[in-house]
Design a protein around this motif. Structure first.
Motif, PDB file in Angstrom:
ATOM      1  N   GLU A 133       0.832  -1.192   0.000  1.00  0.00           N
ATOM      2  CA  GLU A 133       0.000   0.000   0.000  1.00  0.00           C
ATOM      3  C   GLU A 133       0.870   1.247   0.000  1.00  0.00           C
ATOM      4  OE1 GLU A 133      -2.714  -0.052   3.236  1.00  0.00           O
ATOM      5  OE2 GLU A 133      -3.557  -1.982   2.692  1.00  0.00           O
ATOM      6  N   GLU A 134       0.259   2.340  -0.415  1.00  0.00           N
ATOM      7  CA  GLU A 134       0.956   3.622  -0.402  1.00  0.00           C
ATOM      8  C   GLU A 134       1.194   4.041   1.045  1.00  0.00           C
ATOM      9  OE1 GLU A 134      -0.356   8.112  -1.410  1.00  0.00           O
ATOM     10  OE2 GLU A 134      -0.829   6.612  -2.909  1.00  0.00           O
ATOM     11  N   PRO A 135       2.380   4.549   1.353  1.00  0.00           N
ATOM     12  CA  PRO A 135       2.659   4.917   2.742  1.00  0.00           C
ATOM     13  C   PRO A 135       1.712   6.027   3.213  1.00  0.00           C
ATOM     14  CG  PRO A 135       4.489   5.544   1.306  1.00  0.00           C
ATOM     15  CD  PRO A 135       3.518   4.798   0.469  1.00  0.00           C
ATOM     16  N   GLY A 136       1.432   6.022   4.500  1.00  0.00           N
ATOM     17  CA  GLY A 136       0.537   7.012   5.079  1.00  0.00           C
ATOM     18  C   GLY A 136       1.227   8.357   5.254  1.00  0.00           C
TER      19      GLY A 136
END
Length: 175
Positions: A161-164
């Motif tokens: 997933e895309e980093p937060g």
């Protein structure tokens, strides 16, 4: 001004004499008051275990002709070794349950011959039968943690997933 004198005001020790029975009664009731416990209050009592814990598996390992060292290795050090009966070791176990007060007591004796070899045993724990001694013991188990189908194994792993927000800020700062 008129002063009236009576026995209590004139003599202070007479006043003290009036209080002595009251103090004596109070001193006698205080210890009794401290020892009273209402029935709904139960104190915690621990389980008390004393002596040698012998299991059926330990006793099943005993065989006639074993040396004292072998018996000590299997059962542990005996609780009682009598100087008048040197050919006998006693293993005593006592368990008192704190909540109920029930007591379990076991006694197991091991007898040796003149050469120091195990001759016989006697006590509360049962000796294993020949079938139990010769039965194979299963020491390994196979645990199935789940199988993967061939279709699931052929699929590609999902992309990370895309980093937060906080992860991106930490990367920008350089940590």
């Amino acid at each position: 001004m008129i002063y009236r004198f009576n026995a209590v005001t004139k003599f202070p020790e007479a006043r003290m004499r009036c209080y002595r029975p009251l103090l004596l009664a109070l001193a006698c009731t205080l210890p009794a008051a401290c020892s009273y416990k209402p029935s709904f209050i139960n104190e915690y009592k621990i389980d008390v275990q004393q002596g040698n814990v012998l299991t059926q598996d330990m006793v099943a390992q005993l065989k006639p002709g074993q040396t004292r060292e072998q018996v000590r290795f299997i059962l542990g050090s005996p609780l009682i070794t009598d100087i008048f009966h040197q050919q006998r070791w006693d293993y005593v176990y006592r368990f008192r349950e704190g909540s109920t007060g029930a007591v379990q007591a076991r006694k197991f004796s091991v007898f040796f011959d003149a050469d120091g070899r195990l001759e016989r045993v006697n006590g509360d724990v049962e000796v294993a039968t020949v079938a139990e001694l010769t039965a194979p013991v299963e020491r390994m188990r196979v645990v199935d943690l789940g199988t993967i189908s061939p279709e699931a194994a052929a699929e590609e792993a999902p992309s990370p997933e895309e980093p937060g927000f906080f992860r991106r800020m930490i990367k920008k700062i350089g940590f």
